[in-house]
Motif scaffolding. Structure first.
Motif: not given
Length: 205
Positions: A126-139
């Motif tokens: 879950d932690f890694n999935a959050w970091m993937v979304d946080y680092g790739t889902n950009l404005d």
């Protein structure tokens, strides 16, 4: 069985250290931040290593289109994880007390450990999935839009474990005190199982 049960109780109780000490730590090094900036990840939220670190990280992330760091009420994990860890710690202590006074099978110790391992793996996923979304889902309207050699947007995902170069930053991600206490506690519960199992075989001989 008494010694095994005491080890089980101590091992389970070490999980409670996660309510005091951070679970994980992420730090960033760059020329403009010679002393580095970073954050500690607790069960119930994020805390900057220094007073303004979270604010500085959010400021940097704004330029490349990353979202602001989540507040405790913005992530379900920060309300669920404390309940899960607290519940497992109390359950482990209870099982240890049963072993101490009722002489239950040490297989209960192993069952608790297996559940903890599964929960730990799920938590890391879950932690890694959050970091993937946080680092790739950009404005898409970000001030800076960096791409790789093929023209694809860069990923700013921090490493789950270890060190990674991100633009002119070096990101470090490693377990903190709480994680080491949890790991040692789980190791002790395995020792409790070994000791208890050996004692049971001796009694049956």
């Amino acid at each position: 069985m008494k010694s095994a049960s005491i080890i089980m109780i101590v091992g389970s109780a070490l999980l409670l250290g996660l309510f005091i000490f951070p679970l994980w730590s992420i730090s960033l090094e760059a020329p403009q931040y010679p002393s580095g900036i970073g954050m500690n990840i607790h069960l119930d939220g994020l805390q900057g290593k220094e007073k303004h670190d979270l604010q500085n990280i959010d400021g940097l992330n704004h330029y490349i289109g990353m979202r602001k760091l989540p507040k405790p009420e913005e992530m379900w994990e920060f309300s669920v994880f404390p309940k899960v860890v607290g519940g497992m710690a109390l359950l482990g202590i209870f099982i240890g007390l049963l072993g101490l006074f009722k002489g239950i099978s040490p297989n209960w110790f192993l069952t608790w450990l297996i559940i903890m391992c599964v929960l730990g793996i799920l938590g890391m996923y879950d932690f890694n999935a959050w970091m993937v979304d946080y680092g790739t889902n950009l404005d898409p309207k970000a001030i800076m839009k960096m791409t790789d050699a093929d023209g694809n947007p860069l990923s700013y995902k921090p490493p789950l474990f270890g060190t990674k170069h991100i633009l002119n930053f070096v990101a470090h991600s490693y377990p903190h005190t709480g994680a080491y206490m949890m790991g040692f506690g789980m190791f002790l519960t395995f020792i409790a199982y070994i000791v208890g199992n050996k004692k049971r075989k001796t009694n049956q001989a």
